[in-house]
Design a protein around this motif. Sequence first.
Motif, PDB file in Angstrom:
ATOM      1  N   PHE A 282       9.492   4.206  -9.130  1.00  0.00           N
ATOM      2  CA  PHE A 282       8.790   4.795  -7.786  1.00  0.00           C
ATOM      3  C   PHE A 282       9.289   3.536  -7.104  1.00  0.00           C
ATOM      4  N   PRO A 283      10.619   3.822  -6.711  1.00  0.00           N
ATOM      5  CA  PRO A 283      10.921   2.560  -5.674  1.00  0.00           C
ATOM      6  C   PRO A 283      10.250   2.698  -4.295  1.00  0.00           C
ATOM      7  N   ASP A 284       9.748   3.841  -3.823  1.00  0.00           N
ATOM      8  CA  ASP A 284       9.167   3.992  -2.599  1.00  0.00           C
ATOM      9  C   ASP A 284       7.599   3.546  -2.904  1.00  0.00           C
ATOM     10  N   GLY A 285       7.218   3.419  -4.075  1.00  0.00           N
ATOM     11  CA  GLY A 285       5.709   3.367  -4.297  1.00  0.00           C
ATOM     12  C   GLY A 285       5.293   4.815  -4.303  1.00  0.00           C
ATOM     13  N   VAL A 286       3.813   4.794  -5.122  1.00  0.00           N
ATOM     14  CA  VAL A 286       3.086   5.944  -5.371  1.00  0.00           C
ATOM     15  C   VAL A 286       1.491   5.636  -5.380  1.00  0.00           C
ATOM     16  N   SER A 287       0.884   6.395  -4.871  1.00  0.00           N
ATOM     17  CA  SER A 287      -0.510   6.197  -4.825  1.00  0.00           C
ATOM     18  C   SER A 287      -1.154   6.163  -6.121  1.00  0.00           C
ATOM     19  N   GLY A 288      -2.325   5.664  -6.551  1.00  0.00           N
ATOM     20  CA  GLY A 288      -2.856   5.742  -7.811  1.00  0.00           C
ATOM     21  C   GLY A 288      -3.603   7.252  -7.945  1.00  0.00           C
ATOM     22  N   GLY A 289      -3.816   7.643  -7.202  1.00  0.00           N
ATOM     23  CA  GLY A 289      -4.195   8.999  -7.187  1.00  0.00           C
ATOM     24  C   GLY A 289      -2.925  10.282  -7.577  1.00  0.00           C
ATOM     25  N   GLN A 290      -1.965   9.859  -6.976  1.00  0.00           N
ATOM     26  CA  GLN A 290      -1.026  10.894  -7.324  1.00  0.00           C
ATOM     27  C   GLN A 290      -0.271  10.455  -8.667  1.00  0.00           C
TER      28      GLN A 290
END
Length: 557
Positions: A282-290
């Motif tokens: 996830f190079p652009d990041g991801v929320s913990g919820g997602q």
Amino acid sequence: MAQADGATRTVIMTVDDDPGVSRAVARDLRRRYGASYRIVRAESGESALQALRELKLRGDLVAVILADYRMPQMNGIEFLEQAMDVYPGARRVLLTAYADTDAAIDAINVVDLDHYLLKPWDPPEEKLYPVLDDLLGAWRAGDHRPVPSTKVVGHRWSARSSEVREFLARNQVPYRWYSAEEPEGRRLLSAAGQAGERLPVVITADGTPLVEPEAPELAARVGLATTPAADFYDLVVIGGGPAGLGAAVYGASEGLRTVLVERSATGGQAGQSSRIENYLGFPDGVSGGQLTERARRQASKFGAEILTAREVTGLEASGAARIVRFSDGSSIAAHSVILATGVSYRQLAAPGTDDLTGCGVFYGSALTEAAACQDHDVYIVGGANSAGQAAMFLSRGAKSVTLLVRGRSLTASMSHYLIRQIEETPNIRVRCGTVVESAHGDGHLERLTLRDEHGSTELVDAQWLFVFIGAAPHTDWLDGTVLRDERGFILAGPDLTPDGRPPAGWELDRPPYHLETSVPGVFVAGDARAESAKRVASAVGEGAMAVMLVHRYLEQS
């Protein structure tokens, strides 16, 4: 008695105490509008109000209400006046005889009447439909979008209201929040038959009001699974954080009858993270919820059961079975168990914070509160990645974010990429060597007393404090069952046998596997394990590795 046609369409309601007239009105309405609207008819003002309250609780929309003027007990004007409190946006029509036109005209001011119709209305093509066409067009021009099916009514500064909102949000249950002080919140409470003394009130999709519900009742009523489908499994995973979800995915995908048990919501601490940017893929990041929701769906796709709001209170070995006991006295059994109970943030030992928890003081991100922080000054206690991620997330809308760090810098506990981002964000301030001395407020947080490393104190205005300090494992219930270190973290594998000898009571002729506890067939993964890395990626990896070791254990049992 109200009668309805259809189930999900916007409602047109007609009320008349004369059954013949009531049926005739409904017949004409169905002929013209039945394909697009649900026609509800009632034969008294009281039954119509009850039907409106039930529609309100279910989240249904009401476009037009037609009421006869001459009804006993409650005339049409009195009914429409009360109906306004339930559906203020519905268009209101009074059916009158010629002799009652003066009353109808007066009603225009009393109940903001949209139109009155003289009986008889034949032919409806000339006297009824054109009027309703105009009223429905005007109604549709307004903003009458349907709201999510579950509704929560509570107080803004209420710890229990905050807990319910967080529970629903983290379990991916769509809901809409209403303040009990606002008109729509009061309408919902009235429709639910509640005066507002006991809050929150949760109104489920079928219109059932739940007053101050506890997590198990709430979970069951909003469609979350709480009861196991079987009595015996190949694998029970206890805890729904990254390690537990990883174990559930790999266990179920490899053919093990798997059930995951979570006491609150899947995701654990990671599920509360606003942004994870160093997770592989996830190079652009991801929320913990997602990330949590994807993992939950993945586990379900492979056939894993996921039980929510079930608290585990005991674990015992009975021959080849491992028995897991719940707080309600029930139990399930399995060939093997993976303990993935994770950790929770330690409580802030400062006077005033206990009383204000949930009322301005929050542990973890509490993302449901983020919108309310808009243009406010926010304080965050902690210097690790979770605190830094929360600071970056809240800085998007907050006036300012102040990180309170006990240590002298962030470098010892926070990833370099986060430190760099914080330094480049103008409305984030870092105060090292600073702790919260005490919290103050009447009903909600209003001020904080801060103390620096030199002993100087400062009183600051604050409505929001988010705490991320240290971690305590959820393992007290395992006391006397598996071996733990002095801080409560579970010992496993090589940590059980530092001198090469198996732990006391170990009956097998092999040493414990790498993630195996002092009870054969019981494994540990993730943050609850002693000396674990406390990272999302390592927790997921340990969950997968634990399943591999479960297979090895089952093959040799």
